[in-house]
Design an enzyme around this catalytic site. Structure first.
Site, PDB file in Angstrom:
ATOM      1  N   GLU A  58      44.456  43.718  47.395  1.00  0.00           N
ATOM      2  CA  GLU A  58      43.512  42.724  47.884  1.00  0.00           C
ATOM      3  C   GLU A  58      44.192  41.366  47.692  1.00  0.00           C
ATOM      4  O   GLU A  58      44.674  41.066  46.595  1.00  0.00           O
ATOM      5  CB  GLU A  58      42.224  42.801  47.054  1.00  0.00           C
ATOM      6  CG  GLU A  58      41.137  41.981  47.682  1.00  0.00           C
ATOM      7  CD  GLU A  58      39.848  41.941  46.865  1.00  0.00           C
ATOM      8  OE1 GLU A  58      39.669  42.758  45.950  1.00  0.00           O
ATOM      9  OE2 GLU A  58      39.030  41.062  47.177  1.00  0.00           O
TER      10      GLU A  58
ATOM     11  N   ARG B 277      46.580  53.523  35.120  1.00  0.00           N
ATOM     12  CA  ARG B 277      47.113  52.191  35.374  1.00  0.00           C
ATOM     13  C   ARG B 277      48.002  51.769  34.218  1.00  0.00           C
ATOM     14  O   ARG B 277      47.850  52.229  33.092  1.00  0.00           O
ATOM     15  CB  ARG B 277      46.007  51.179  35.649  1.00  0.00           C
ATOM     16  CG  ARG B 277      44.990  50.967  34.569  1.00  0.00           C
ATOM     17  CD  ARG B 277      44.093  49.753  34.888  1.00  0.00           C
ATOM     18  NE  ARG B 277      43.508  49.785  36.216  1.00  0.00           N
ATOM     19  CZ  ARG B 277      43.585  48.780  37.098  1.00  0.00           C
ATOM     20  NH1 ARG B 277      44.235  47.686  36.807  1.00  0.00           N
ATOM     21  NH2 ARG B 277      43.008  48.868  38.253  1.00  0.00           N
TER      22      ARG B 277
ATOM     23  N   LYS C 110      43.424  40.363  36.965  1.00  0.00           N
ATOM     24  CA  LYS C 110      43.688  39.259  37.889  1.00  0.00           C
ATOM     25  C   LYS C 110      42.831  38.050  37.535  1.00  0.00           C
ATOM     26  O   LYS C 110      43.267  36.923  37.679  1.00  0.00           O
ATOM     27  CB  LYS C 110      43.358  39.685  39.320  1.00  0.00           C
ATOM     28  CG  LYS C 110      44.457  40.463  40.000  1.00  0.00           C
ATOM     29  CD  LYS C 110      44.114  40.531  41.493  1.00  0.00           C
ATOM     30  CE  LYS C 110      44.748  41.733  42.151  1.00  0.00           C
ATOM     31  NZ  LYS C 110      44.202  41.981  43.478  1.00  0.00           N
TER      32      LYS C 110
HETATM   33  P1  ATP Z   1      40.907  43.958  41.582  1.00  0.00           P
HETATM   34  O1  ATP Z   1      40.611  45.150  42.446  1.00  0.00           O
HETATM   35  O2  ATP Z   1      40.092  43.862  40.360  1.00  0.00           O
HETATM   36  O3  ATP Z   1      41.027  42.676  42.318  1.00  0.00           O
HETATM   37  P2  ATP Z   1      43.456  45.246  41.181  1.00  0.00           P
HETATM   38  O4  ATP Z   1      44.475  44.900  40.131  1.00  0.00           O
HETATM   39  O5  ATP Z   1      42.925  46.613  41.263  1.00  0.00           O
HETATM   40  O6  ATP Z   1      42.338  44.172  40.986  1.00  0.00           O
HETATM   41  P3  ATP Z   1      44.281  45.482  43.927  1.00  0.00           P
HETATM   42  O7  ATP Z   1      44.779  44.406  44.801  1.00  0.00           O
HETATM   43  O8  ATP Z   1      43.055  46.203  44.331  1.00  0.00           O
HETATM   44  O9  ATP Z   1      44.073  44.792  42.526  1.00  0.00           O
HETATM   45  O10 ATP Z   1      45.446  46.504  43.594  1.00  0.00           O
HETATM   46  C1  ATP Z   1      46.266  47.063  44.581  1.00  0.00           C
HETATM   47  C2  ATP Z   1      46.783  48.382  44.111  1.00  0.00           C
HETATM   48  O11 ATP Z   1      47.483  48.247  42.886  1.00  0.00           O
HETATM   49  C3  ATP Z   1      45.674  49.366  43.898  1.00  0.00           C
HETATM   50  O12 ATP Z   1      45.995  50.548  44.587  1.00  0.00           O
HETATM   51  C4  ATP Z   1      45.649  49.586  42.420  1.00  0.00           C
HETATM   52  O13 ATP Z   1      45.356  50.932  42.139  1.00  0.00           O
HETATM   53  C5  ATP Z   1      47.058  49.241  41.982  1.00  0.00           C
HETATM   54  N1  ATP Z   1      47.061  48.675  40.632  1.00  0.00           N
HETATM   55  C6  ATP Z   1      46.389  47.588  40.211  1.00  0.00           C
HETATM   56  N2  ATP Z   1      46.590  47.384  38.901  1.00  0.00           N
HETATM   57  C7  ATP Z   1      47.410  48.361  38.469  1.00  0.00           C
HETATM   58  C8  ATP Z   1      47.981  48.704  37.189  1.00  0.00           C
HETATM   59  N3  ATP Z   1      47.763  47.980  36.088  1.00  0.00           N
HETATM   60  N4  ATP Z   1      48.777  49.791  37.131  1.00  0.00           N
HETATM   61  C9  ATP Z   1      49.026  50.513  38.236  1.00  0.00           C
HETATM   62  N5  ATP Z   1      48.521  50.259  39.458  1.00  0.00           N
HETATM   63  C10 ATP Z   1      47.714  49.200  39.578  1.00  0.00           C
END
Ligand code: ATP
Ligand code: MG
Length: 581
Positions: free
Chosen positions: A42, A273, A283
């Site tokens: 995102e 994660r 974030k």
């Molecule tokens: P949010 O959804 O709260 O804004 P997010 O860190 O999940 O934050 P996204 O942009 O949705 O952000 O993440 C993109 C991809 O990165 C998703 O597929 C998510 O599963 C993966 N991702 C995010 N954080 C991690 C992490 N700490 N370890 C591994 N993969 C991650």
């Protein structure tokens, strides 16, 4: 990404191999089984090392199985998303080596398709327009121990639902006044299945679609559909979405029910994660650190962001090696940040030229060296890489050494300079300390004096005489000045988010995470170093090892004649011990 493809088999490999054997997802035109992954960020912040893990995993799998990898922006929330984030994410994925070919995609391009599918669900009696407020909706949902209660709007006719949904889309109703919900089961033990919201009204301008829409899809509704539209085979996400999988499956099954040409139904697979000690991956909190000035920006070298790592001196190879090393698991854990640092050390040890730099300078005067004379000495560029050769380093009567390499009264076990002691100057000569000069007012040592033995040129004595200490130096007349920034962990505690109720994680910030040294003295060859950029404008700073100090890279704050270096990572402690420091 050979490091990634060389990882030992993990559970996702096993799933894909079984799918491939059964040709579960069909084949590419060349007959190979189809594997198609994606990275779906995102655009509401900069990417961090956790995202890097996901990129390496998804791209690595596609590459390993000769498949495809999409970079897709999940840009369905107009409030928090910005072009700046889109640009930074593209830059970071490319830097990590992810190759999406011509598939840079945006979920906002699917708004119309998703809207049509929502209408289809209304027609099938599987979705309804609900007038409950957000507060009422959450009351109706119930809890883990209490079933929910049906919305009074649940039994609206298909015609009324279609009409209201159409008018929601046309902008007739204010924000928050109505939603479209899936009609599933308010008594389901899985709360995600209790009539989840599919659309909300939001009169907000979107960074790509402008004002074309005033209803926006909810994450749970859109996410699986995006993967379906793109033909993603293995929809890999983090563990917290495991409970959402039945809902994603329900949506696609509901769309497909009774249809002669069903839409593609991807397989979601969850993995743990990444969490790192002394760091955090939220974030929201990373944004707060930037906005409130706790760091200098998203790319501050102390940040766990990909841009921060890059500015710190990390190479894409070292980040990929780290991601391969930590593997892929199904349970959450915290990885020691030293594993990330070790990955960088291992790579820079192979590629970084060695240089001499004095960070806290003290003058060393060689009494018996002729005034004005200069010797050009040979220094090894990289003992790990014979092809890197040698360079000339100028040596003269007045040098700089590290302040801590002289002690007027040596502590026990101190092998460096003190009156009467002989040491080796790296690549140069043996010198014997004759005394020091002090500031009469403060008592501070301002100069150290010594004599040198010309017969030890190159750093070896012809008579087999041994010295216990080797120190580095820079010729004062030839030295260039630089600022050097030394970093420590941004947070002093291992799990900074682990705080008692009412206490902010900010209390765990490390006040000594940045130490800036000015007036550092570097050997003249370092004047050619730059904070280079590649053909895409992405930072690829020159990286070097300052002997005895660690690995450093040039910071983009550098100006002509005023270089700034960041310490990427220190040398292993074992080096210091072996040299008797
Ligand atoms: P949010 O959804 O709260 O804004 P997010 O860190 O999940 O934050 P996204 O942009 O949705 O952000 O993440 C993109 C991809 O990165 C998703 O597929 C998510 O599963 C993966 N991702 C995010 N954080 C991690 C992490 N700490 N370890 C591994 N993969 C991650
Ligand atoms: Mg997310």
């Amino acid at each position: 990404m050979s490091e990634v493809t060389a990882t030992p088999t993990h559970f996702i490999h096993e799933i894909i191999e079984a799918d491939n054997a059964a040709r579960k997802w069909g084949t590419w035109p060349d007959g190979r089984p189809r594997v198609h992954t994606r990275f779906p960020p995102e655009p509401n912040g900069y990417l961090h090392i956790g995202h890097a893990k996901s990129i390496c995993l998804n791209f690595g799998l596609a590459k390993h199985y000769g498949g495809k990898f999409n970079l897709r922006f999940d840009d369905t929330n107009p409030c928090k998303e910005e072009q700046e984030y889109v640009d930074s994410i593209v830059e970071d994925v490319r830097w990590l080596g992810g190759d999406w070919e011509d598939r840079l995609l945006f979920a906002s391009d699917y708004f119309k398709q998703m809207y049509d599918w929502a209408c289809l669900l209304i027609k099938k009696g599987k979705a309804y327009v609900c007038d409950l407020t957000p507060e009422e909706t959450s009351k109706h949902r119930g809890s883990l121990t209490r079933p929910g209660t049906n919305s009074p709007f649940r039994d609206r006719s298909v015609a009324e639902n279609l009409d209201l949904f159409d008018r929601m889309r046309k902008g007739e109703f204010p924000d928050g006044s109505r939603t479209l919900k899936a009609k599933i089961d308010m008594a389901s033990p899985n709360l995600n299945l209790r009539d989840p919201v599919m659309y909300r009204i939001l009169h907000a301008e979107h960074h790509r679609t402008g004002n074309a829409w005033c209803i926006y899809p909810m994450y749970d509704w859109e996410h699986g559909l995006e993967d379906s539209i793109e033909g993603i085979t293995h929809s890999i996400c983090t563990l917290e979405f495991e409970n959402h999988r039945p809902l994603y499956d329900w949506f696609i099954d509901a769309i497909n029910e009774g249809e002669t040409s069903p839409i593609h139904h991807p397989q979601q697979i969850e993995f743990a994660r990444l969490a790192l000690t002394h760091s955090l991956m939220s974030k929201r909190k990373l944004l707060e650190l930037v906005k409130d000035g706790h760091v200098r920006g998203w790319d501050d070298p102390r940040m766990p962001t990909v841009s921060g790592l890059r500015r710190r001196g990390y190479t894409p190879e070292s980040v990929r090696a780290f991601c391969a090393d930590i593997g892929v698991a199904r349970f959450n854990g915290v990885i020691e940040v030293v594993r990330l640092e070790n990955a960088l050390r291992d790579h820079l040890n192979k590629i970084a030229p060695r240089r001499l730099a004095v960070l806290r300078p003290l003058k060393l005067v060689i009494e018996n060296f002729p005034e004005g004379a200069v010797e050009e000495l040979d220094a090894v560029n990289n003992p790990e890489d014979a092809a890197a050769g040698t360079r000339k380093v100028p040596f003269s009567k007045v040098l700089y050494i590290e302040r801590e390499d002289f002690a007027e009264t040596p502590p026990k076990g101190y092998f460096r300079l003190f009156p009467g002691n002989e040491v080796r100057l790296r690549y140069a000569f043996f010198v014997k300390c004759t005394g020091c000069v002090k500031d009469p007012a403060t008592g501070e040592v301002t100069e150290v004096h010594c004599t040198y033995d010309p017969a030890t040129r190159g750093g070896d004595s012809p008579d087999g005489r041994k010295v216990k200490g080797t120190i580095h130096w820079v010729s004062a007349a030839h030295a260039i000045n630089a600022e050097v920034r030394l970093y420590d962990h941004l947070f002093k505690t291992t799990e900074p988010e682990d705080v008692p109720e009412g206490v902010s994680y900010l209390t765990n910030l490390n006040p000594e995470s940045l130490v800036t040294l000015s007036g550092c003295k570097l050997e003249p060859s370092l004047a050619a170093c730059e904070a280079r950029r590649d053909s895409h404008g992405t930072l690829t700073p020159d990286r070097v090892q300052f002997e005895r100090h660690g690995y450093f890279c040039v910071d983009p704050d550098s100006k002509a004649g005023a270089l700034v270096f960041n310490r990427a990572v220190s040398l292993k402690d074992s080096w210091a011990k072996a040299k008797g420091r």
